[in-house]
Structure formats: structure tokens, C-alpha cells
Enzyme design. Structure first.
Site: not given
Ligand code: GLN
Length: 538
Positions: A14, A19, A149, A187-188, A190, A223, A383, A509, A511
Site C-alpha cells: 500500500s 490517489g 476485503e 526487481k520485477t 513482485p 521483461k 477549528c 476548515h 484548508e
Molecule cells: N473538537 C472541536 C469540536 O468538535 C473541534 C473540531 C475540529 O477541530 N475539527 O467542535
């Protein structure tokens, strides 16, 4: 419209970067003018990633529609710049739940319900549903060929060729070509074994994407081609890259997009314009300056626990032309009785406190907030990070000594962060949070409004607790600025300190919506402030 499918499986081990391969293929096909999306199949039994510990599985990625998914969906969104959702992620848990629900309802009319055909049919229906109105759906099968799985999923994708026509599917197997140091050679074997395993199931891969630490020569490709029954030009090499954002460029150079189109019988004359990716890679590798960011978190030992935060920091660095050197700081280290917080954090040009759950390490986060606030060091709280900023402010500026979040101390006298009444009777942990996209109105004249350049935004959430409006006036009177409010719900989403170089906390969030070519405004603002701080120190 006939949807075509690219199935991506993994062999040998893995963590081969399936991804990133899936995301990169998506980028290339999208840039050739096709409408694409990506589906992640996770063979684990959890219904979704929401209840999974970040130490085990890395971050939970949240979509606009509130699905708690595998972090690969984050890669997909960053690579293909399309908004994904609930239907882009399936797990064994989800499939079995829906089949068992139908069985209880009597939908199977007394028949025996079996893995084949009932589970495999349900998998195929979900794949087809995710592929509606697309030219190409890329499907990444999590895990490694040979896992118990994974078998129903492999059987389902084998059957897909029969169901939608062999000319509409392509199988791409990501595998490892290990380097043996003692023998000084690649090495091939695997890979041969893992392709044999796929063929035993009835899948003949069309393309092999070979992860390797050393370049493969022609003889080696010959190969592999011979033993695995794959044409030589369909053996693609992926060397370890300085940045994942070079992968689409490297795959394109080797003709992977042409190969996929050929296999699917698609004709696209448009050559992909990769100039934006080339710029991203160049700026990532060769920036003239560096900022050091302290990432003060509680899951810092797991490299993927803050994956989207790390990527978003780099996106902002790329935009500002600075290298972002992220240094993890275990928040528990800052709360030890003899800890010298200023000494530990003095290297930092900026401090970021990310999200998290539970008591452990939060006092250390509060110490980091205090240090940044008092010393005018750029601070960005996300958060839980934002919640701890509010708690620190209440404790040390408003002198509410016992201030806390109810999550950490349910009996606190000053619950600055609290559970709202409607949430108090929830007993199950799965799916009980404020999840997904919520609109937010920004306040004129704030840093947030300036950074976004607009007054109405939408951001993704994943939390239970909220800023307590009973304390709003008190904190505001002491100088805290509320910069964003959830539209129609009167919930505090962004806090700031106007006289600080960059003190911004956000309940959502940010990000999750950052892209390599389009950094998130708050990350961009934070990295810009950190660069200004860094230059000021020289
Ligand atoms: N634990 C906090 C809440 O549930 C903040 C959650 C988080 O940072 N994603 O509000």
C-alpha cells in the site's frame, strides 16, 4: 452520453500513491477537454471515515455536501479542481448497509442475498451513479490486490467491462518495482505476482504504473511486458518526485493520457496545457526565501493527519514565492511544567494550530496562542485552534480564569465554546457534527474581508462545539473582532485581533478548499504575514 471508466488498482504494497496517480490522470484528462470525476472505493467496514482516528488513517476530508471521506478525495479535488461529494466515496460499510436495508424491507422477494450478485451489483450501481453525465469516471480501488476485503470490488469492476462494454473501460495497475541494495538492481518479480493475481480474478491490466526509486531501462520494460502481457509503451514509470504536483507532468511526458484515450476509443486533439502545473512545480522547488511555520497539533506523529493543512500551506508558499518549512510541534510538549514555550517556538515565523478532538494537548495549544498573541507572531487557528484562541483570550485578556470549551471541561464556569442546546441529546458519535459547507457573511473592514475580496463566502465544517454568543460582547469589548458570522444562524465563524500582525481564527476548515494554483485567501494572508515577519527579523 457514454461514460468511460478508468479503474485503478494497486499491487505489492500500500502507500504507492494510487490517489495521486488517480488525481494526475484526472488532471490530464480534464485538460484534454473531458468532463471527469473520481470515485474512491475503500474496502474497510466503516460506513465512512468520520469515526476513524487520524493516527490510524490520516485526516478526514470533508466535502461540501458534508460527507466525511478518505483523504484521497482531498488529492482528487486538489488535482482536478472539481467539487466532489458523498457519491464520490464508497466503502464496504456503505454497500453492506444499503444491501441489508433492502433485505429487511423485503426487496429481494425471498431470494438468498449473496456477495455475488447482490453486493457486486450494488457496487456497480454506485459506480454508474457516480459516473452519470461524465465523459470519464476514474475509480480508485483502495488497498492492495489480494486483500480479502477488496475481492467483491475487484469482481464488480471485472463485471463492469461486461456491463458497459470492454471498449469503455481501462484497467490501470499501480505497482512497485523495488530496488535491492545488495544486488544493486530493480526487481520485477513482485509486480509479476501481483499482475498474476489480478489475472486470476479475471482482470487483464491495460497499463502498469510502476513506482520505483531508480529509472527502469528498456530491458526491464521488455521483461515486464512479456511476463505481464502488457504492451511496452503501457509501462509507465513514476520515480519519487520532489513534489507530487510533478506527477501529472511526468505521466504526460510518458504519454499516459494518450494511452488511456486510445484504450477508451476517445479522440481528443487538444493537447493538455500544463503551464500552470509547471509554474507550481518550479515555484515549489526554487523559491528565493523560506518561512518556518510551527504546526502545533496533537496528531503530529502521523504524517497524513494534517494533510490538507500542509498542502494548503504549500499552495500559499507557491503563490507568495517562499518555501514553507513546516516544523511539527507536539502540543503536549508546550504544557509540561518546565516547558519554555518561547524557547521552543522562537524559530517560528508563523504559528498554525489545526483542528482536533478531545482534551489531550489543548493546554499546550493555549500556551502557543498566548505566545503568538503577546509577541505579535502571525497566528492562524483552525477549528479547535480557533476555539483555543477564544479560550486563551477569555482567560488572559478578559481574566475569566476558568474559561474553557465544554468539550474539555463540561463543568467550566465560563464555557466560551459550548454545545448548542439542540445538540445536547445526541448519543451516537457517527454523523452528529456540523458538517459540510455553510455560508458565512464577513464583516466590513476586517482582515478576512480584505483577504477574500468578497463579503459572502462558503466554507466547510466538521465540529460539534460553537463559540458561545453569551460571551461575545465581553470578548469584543476587550478587543476581539468577530469577522465572520454564519448566514442566518448567528454563529461566530471567524475571530481576529485588529492590532496584531496576523491573528485569525476560523471555525471552519479553510484548508479543504485550497488548490495548488489557487491558494486559500486565509492561508495566503497567513503566509504573507509570516514572510513579512521573517523579513523583519533578519
Ligand atoms: N473538537 C472541536 C469540536 O468538535 C473541534 C473540531 C475540529 O477541530 N475539527 O467542535
Amino acid at each position: 452520453m457514454t461514460t468511460k471508466y478508468v479503474f485503478i488498482t494497486g499491487g505489492v504494497v500500500s502507500s504507492l500513491g494510487k490517489g495521486i496517480t488517480a488525481g494526475s490522470v484526472g488532471t490530464l484528462l480534464k485538460k484534454r477537454g473531458l468532463k471527469v470525476s473520481i470515485l474512491k472505493v475503500d474496502p474497510y467496514l466503516n460506513v465512512d471515515a468520520g469515526t476513524m482516528n487520524p493516527f490510524q488513517h490520516g485526516e478526514v476530508f470533508v466535502t461540501d455536501d458534508g460527507a466525511e471521506t478518505d483523504l484521497d478525495l482531498g488529492h482528487y479535488e486538489r488535482f482536478i479542481d472539481e467539487t466532489l461529494g458523498e457519491k464520490n466515496s464508497i466503502t464496504t460499510g456503505k454497500i453492506y448497509s444499503s444491501v441489508i436495508k433492502r433485505e429487511r424491507r423485503g426487496d429481494y422477494l425471498g431470494g438468498t442475498v449473496q456477495v455475488i450478485p447482490h453486493i457486486t451489483n450494488d457496487i456497480q450501481e454506485k459506480i454508474i451513479d457516480a459516473g452519470k453525465n461524465l465523459d470519464v469516471l476514474i475509480v480508485e480501488i483502495g488497498g492492495t490486490v489480494g486483500d480479502i476485503e477488496g475481492q467483491p470490488f475487484l469482481e464488480a469492476i471485472r463485471q463492469m467491462a461486461v456491463r458497459v462494454g470492454r471498449e469503455n473501460v481501462v484497467y490501470c495497475h499501480v505497482t512497485l518495482i523495488p530496488w535491492l541494495e545488495a544486488a544493486k538492481e530493480l526487481k520485477t518479480k513482485p509486480t509479476q505476482h501481483s499482475v498474476q493475481e489480478l489475472r486470476r480474478i479475471g482482470i487483464l491490466p491495460n497499463i502498469l504504473v510502476c513506482r520505483t526509486s531508480h529509472p527502469m531501462d528498456e530491458a526491464m520494460k521488455n521483461k515486464i511486458a512479456l511476463f505481464c502481457d502488457v504492451s511496452k509503451e503501457a509501462i509507465i514509470e513514476v520515480l519519487d518526485e520532489k513534489t507530487i504536483y510533478n506527477v501529472p507532468i511526468s505521466l504526460n511526458k510518458q504519454g499516459l493520457d494518450n494511452l488511456i484515450l486510445k484504450n477508451l476509443g476517445l479522440h481528443c486533439d487538444v493537447q493538455p496545457d500544463l503551464s500552470d502545473w509547471l509554474r507550481v512545480v518550479d515555484r515549489y522547488i526554487n523559491p528565493p526565501e523560506e518561512v518556518k511555520i510551527a504546526l502545533v497539533g496533537k496528531y503530529v506523529q502521523h504524517k497524513d493527519a494534517y494533510l490538507s493543512v500542509v498542502e494548503a500551506l504549500h499552495h500559499a508558499g507557491i503563490a507568495r514565492n517562499v518555501r514553507v518549512n513546516i516544523v511539527s510541534v507536539e502540543s503536549e510538549d508546550l504544557e509540561q511544567p518546565n516547558a519554555n514555550v518561547a524557547e521552543i517556538l522562537k524559530f517560528a515565523d508563523g504559528i498554525l494550530i489545526p483542528g482536533g478532538f478531545g482534551n489531550r494537548g489543548v493546554e499546550g495549544m493555549i500556551e502557543a496562542v498566548k505566545y503568538a498573541r503577546e509577541n505579535n507572531v502571525p497566528l492562524f487557528g483552525i477549528c479547535l485552534g480557533m476555539q483555543m484562541m477564544a479560550v486563551e483570550f477569555a482567560r488572559n485578556v478578559c481574566k475569566l480564569n476558568d474559561a474553557n470549551s465544554q468539550e474539555m471541561n463540561p463543568a467550566t464556569l465560563h464555557p466560551i465554546i459550548h454545545l448548542m442546546h439542540e445538540q445536547e441529546n445526541l448519543h451516537e458519535l457517527g454523523g452528529t457534527m456540523r458538517l459540510g459547507a455553510y455560508p458565512c457573511d464577513l464583516v466590513e473592514g476586517t482582515r478576512a474581508a480584505a483577504a477574500y475580496g468578497e463579503m459572502h463566502i462558503s466554507e466547510r465544517h466538521r465540529h460539534r462545539y460553537e463559540f458561545n454568543n453569551d460571551y461575545r460582547e465581553r470578548l469584543e469589548n476587550a478587543g476581539l473582532k468577530i469577522a465572520g458570522i454564519c448566514t442566518g444562524r448567528n454563529l461566530v465563524e471567524i475571530i481576529e485581533l485588529p492590532n496584531h500582525i496576523w491573528y485569525v481564527g476560523e471555525q471552519f476548515h479553510a484548508e479543504l478548499k485550497s488548490r495548488p494554483t489557487r491558494p486559500h485567501p486565509l492561508f495566503d494572508g497567513f503566509i504573507n504575514a509570516s514572510a513579512i515577519y521573517m523579513r523583519g527579523r533578519k
